[in-house]
Write a protein that holds these residues in place. Sequence first.
Motif, PDB file in Angstrom:
ATOM      1  N   GLU A  42       0.836  -1.187   0.000  1.00  0.00           N
ATOM      2  CA  GLU A  42       0.000   0.000   0.000  1.00  0.00           C
ATOM      3  C   GLU A  42       0.878   1.246   0.000  1.00  0.00           C
ATOM      4  OE1 GLU A  42      -3.427   2.188   2.716  1.00  0.00           O
ATOM      5  OE2 GLU A  42      -2.207   0.607   3.591  1.00  0.00           O
ATOM      6  N   ILE A  43       0.384   2.273  -0.685  1.00  0.00           N
ATOM      7  CA  ILE A  43       1.026   3.587  -0.643  1.00  0.00           C
ATOM      8  C   ILE A  43       0.033   4.529   0.017  1.00  0.00           C
ATOM      9  CG2 ILE A  43       1.993   5.483  -1.976  1.00  0.00           C
ATOM     10  CD1 ILE A  43       2.675   3.411  -4.149  1.00  0.00           C
ATOM     11  N   LEU A  75      13.593  -1.483   5.270  1.00  0.00           N
ATOM     12  CA  LEU A  75      13.997  -1.785   3.900  1.00  0.00           C
ATOM     13  C   LEU A  75      12.923  -2.612   3.199  1.00  0.00           C
ATOM     14  CD1 LEU A  75      16.082  -1.624   1.655  1.00  0.00           C
ATOM     15  CD2 LEU A  75      17.198  -3.628   2.641  1.00  0.00           C
ATOM     16  N   LYS A  76      12.351  -3.573   3.898  1.00  0.00           N
ATOM     17  CA  LYS A  76      11.297  -4.402   3.314  1.00  0.00           C
ATOM     18  C   LYS A  76      10.088  -3.544   2.943  1.00  0.00           C
ATOM     19  CE  LYS A  76       8.727  -8.646   4.056  1.00  0.00           C
ATOM     20  NZ  LYS A  76       8.530  -9.812   4.901  1.00  0.00           N
ATOM     21  N   LYS A  77       9.719  -2.601   3.812  1.00  0.00           N
ATOM     22  CA  LYS A  77       8.601  -1.698   3.539  1.00  0.00           C
ATOM     23  C   LYS A  77       8.921  -0.833   2.319  1.00  0.00           C
ATOM     24  CE  LYS A  77       4.722   0.467   4.566  1.00  0.00           C
ATOM     25  NZ  LYS A  77       3.436  -0.145   4.336  1.00  0.00           N
ATOM     26  N   GLN A  78      10.137  -0.355   2.228  1.00  0.00           N
ATOM     27  CA  GLN A  78      10.551   0.465   1.080  1.00  0.00           C
ATOM     28  C   GLN A  78      10.415  -0.321  -0.224  1.00  0.00           C
ATOM     29  OE1 GLN A  78      14.494   2.097   1.767  1.00  0.00           O
ATOM     30  NE2 GLN A  78      13.973   2.551   3.894  1.00  0.00           N
ATOM     31  N   GLN A  79      10.839  -1.563  -0.210  1.00  0.00           N
ATOM     32  CA  GLN A  79      10.751  -2.403  -1.407  1.00  0.00           C
ATOM     33  C   GLN A  79       9.296  -2.611  -1.823  1.00  0.00           C
ATOM     34  OE1 GLN A  79      13.011  -5.730   0.060  1.00  0.00           O
ATOM     35  NE2 GLN A  79      14.939  -4.958  -0.792  1.00  0.00           N
ATOM     36  N   LYS A  80       8.420  -2.826  -0.848  1.00  0.00           N
ATOM     37  CA  LYS A  80       6.995  -3.010  -1.144  1.00  0.00           C
ATOM     38  C   LYS A  80       6.399  -1.752  -1.751  1.00  0.00           C
ATOM     39  CE  LYS A  80       5.741  -6.596   2.137  1.00  0.00           C
ATOM     40  NZ  LYS A  80       4.774  -6.984   3.171  1.00  0.00           N
ATOM     41  N   ILE A  81       6.774  -0.598  -1.213  1.00  0.00           N
ATOM     42  CA  ILE A  81       6.263   0.672  -1.735  1.00  0.00           C
ATOM     43  C   ILE A  81       6.743   0.872  -3.173  1.00  0.00           C
ATOM     44  CG2 ILE A  81       6.385   3.184  -1.487  1.00  0.00           C
ATOM     45  CD1 ILE A  81       6.530   2.685   1.587  1.00  0.00           C
ATOM     46  N   LYS A  82       7.996   0.553  -3.449  1.00  0.00           N
ATOM     47  CA  LYS A  82       8.525   0.694  -4.812  1.00  0.00           C
ATOM     48  C   LYS A  82       7.789  -0.217  -5.796  1.00  0.00           C
ATOM     49  CE  LYS A  82      13.173   2.269  -3.641  1.00  0.00           C
ATOM     50  NZ  LYS A  82      14.603   1.952  -3.660  1.00  0.00           N
ATOM     51  N   GLN A  83       7.508  -1.450  -5.394  1.00  0.00           N
ATOM     52  CA  GLN A  83       6.769  -2.370  -6.260  1.00  0.00           C
ATOM     53  C   GLN A  83       5.356  -1.859  -6.511  1.00  0.00           C
ATOM     54  OE1 GLN A  83       7.066  -6.009  -4.020  1.00  0.00           O
ATOM     55  NE2 GLN A  83       8.837  -6.722  -5.203  1.00  0.00           N
ATOM     56  N   CYS A  84       4.739  -1.369  -5.478  1.00  0.00           N
ATOM     57  CA  CYS A  84       3.384  -0.845  -5.578  1.00  0.00           C
ATOM     58  C   CYS A  84       3.356   0.394  -6.483  1.00  0.00           C
ATOM     59  CB  CYS A  84       2.870  -0.516  -4.172  1.00  0.00           C
ATOM     60  SG  CYS A  84       1.103  -0.280  -4.046  1.00  0.00           S
ATOM     61  N   ALA A  85       4.360   1.244  -6.356  1.00  0.00           N
ATOM     62  CA  ALA A  85       4.453   2.450  -7.196  1.00  0.00           C
ATOM     63  C   ALA A  85       4.623   2.080  -8.665  1.00  0.00           C
ATOM     64  CB  ALA A  85       5.613   3.327  -6.728  1.00  0.00           C
ATOM     65  N   ALA A  86       5.443   1.069  -8.953  1.00  0.00           N
ATOM     66  CA  ALA A  86       5.634   0.627 -10.338  1.00  0.00           C
ATOM     67  C   ALA A  86       4.308   0.149 -10.928  1.00  0.00           C
ATOM     68  CB  ALA A  86       6.679  -0.485 -10.402  1.00  0.00           C
ATOM     69  N   PHE A  87       3.535  -0.578 -10.137  1.00  0.00           N
ATOM     70  CA  PHE A  87       2.225  -1.047 -10.582  1.00  0.00           C
ATOM     71  C   PHE A  87       1.285   0.135 -10.823  1.00  0.00           C
ATOM     72  CE2 PHE A  87      -2.107  -2.571  -9.809  1.00  0.00           C
ATOM     73  CZ  PHE A  87      -2.168  -3.637 -10.696  1.00  0.00           C
ATOM     74  N   TYR A  88       1.296   1.118  -9.919  1.00  0.00           N
ATOM     75  CA  TYR A  88       0.454   2.305 -10.058  1.00  0.00           C
ATOM     76  C   TYR A  88       0.790   3.046 -11.348  1.00  0.00           C
ATOM     77  CZ  TYR A  88      -1.688   6.840  -9.228  1.00  0.00           C
ATOM     78  OH  TYR A  88      -2.426   7.994  -9.354  1.00  0.00           O
ATOM     79  N   LEU A  89       2.070   3.278 -11.586  1.00  0.00           N
ATOM     80  CA  LEU A  89       2.487   3.987 -12.789  1.00  0.00           C
ATOM     81  C   LEU A  89       2.043   3.238 -14.049  1.00  0.00           C
ATOM     82  CD1 LEU A  89       6.047   5.158 -11.706  1.00  0.00           C
ATOM     83  CD2 LEU A  89       4.034   6.612 -12.060  1.00  0.00           C
ATOM     84  N   GLN A  90       2.172   1.917 -14.019  1.00  0.00           N
ATOM     85  CA  GLN A  90       1.748   1.102 -15.147  1.00  0.00           C
ATOM     86  C   GLN A  90       0.248   1.270 -15.384  1.00  0.00           C
ATOM     87  OE1 GLN A  90       2.104  -3.126 -14.581  1.00  0.00           O
ATOM     88  NE2 GLN A  90       2.319  -3.498 -16.780  1.00  0.00           N
TER      89      GLN A  90
END
Length: 124
Positions: A42-43, A75-90
Amino acid sequence: MPWTNKASTVAMGKNSEQLASQYLQQHGLSLQSCNFQNRAGEIDLIMTQGTTWVFVEVKYRKNNHFGGAIAAVSLKKQQKIKQCAAFYLQQMGLNEYNTPCRFDVVAMQGDINAPVITWLKNAF
């Protein structure tokens, strides 16, 4: 059983996200979405500043015991946010490699009605 009430924790989270959104809007950012979720995570807030997409993690802590609000963004939370952001942008039809974006953290500490706010731009 945890010592906190789930309903009050959720309400406090919503309140802190609203405070963060207002704070960032006062500093020139525009709100695009709140609580965007997918399987990755989640973001809390998705905002724009000019042409830059800003993905914001909001953390509130009453005090700095156990490291405070900033330390809660692992770090794990940061990685999840980055993955979620990539999906959002897509989903928005944007290419994550060519779209200017950054990841900010808004950390709040103290009284929930008047917390001390720390805004970390480009936090990770």
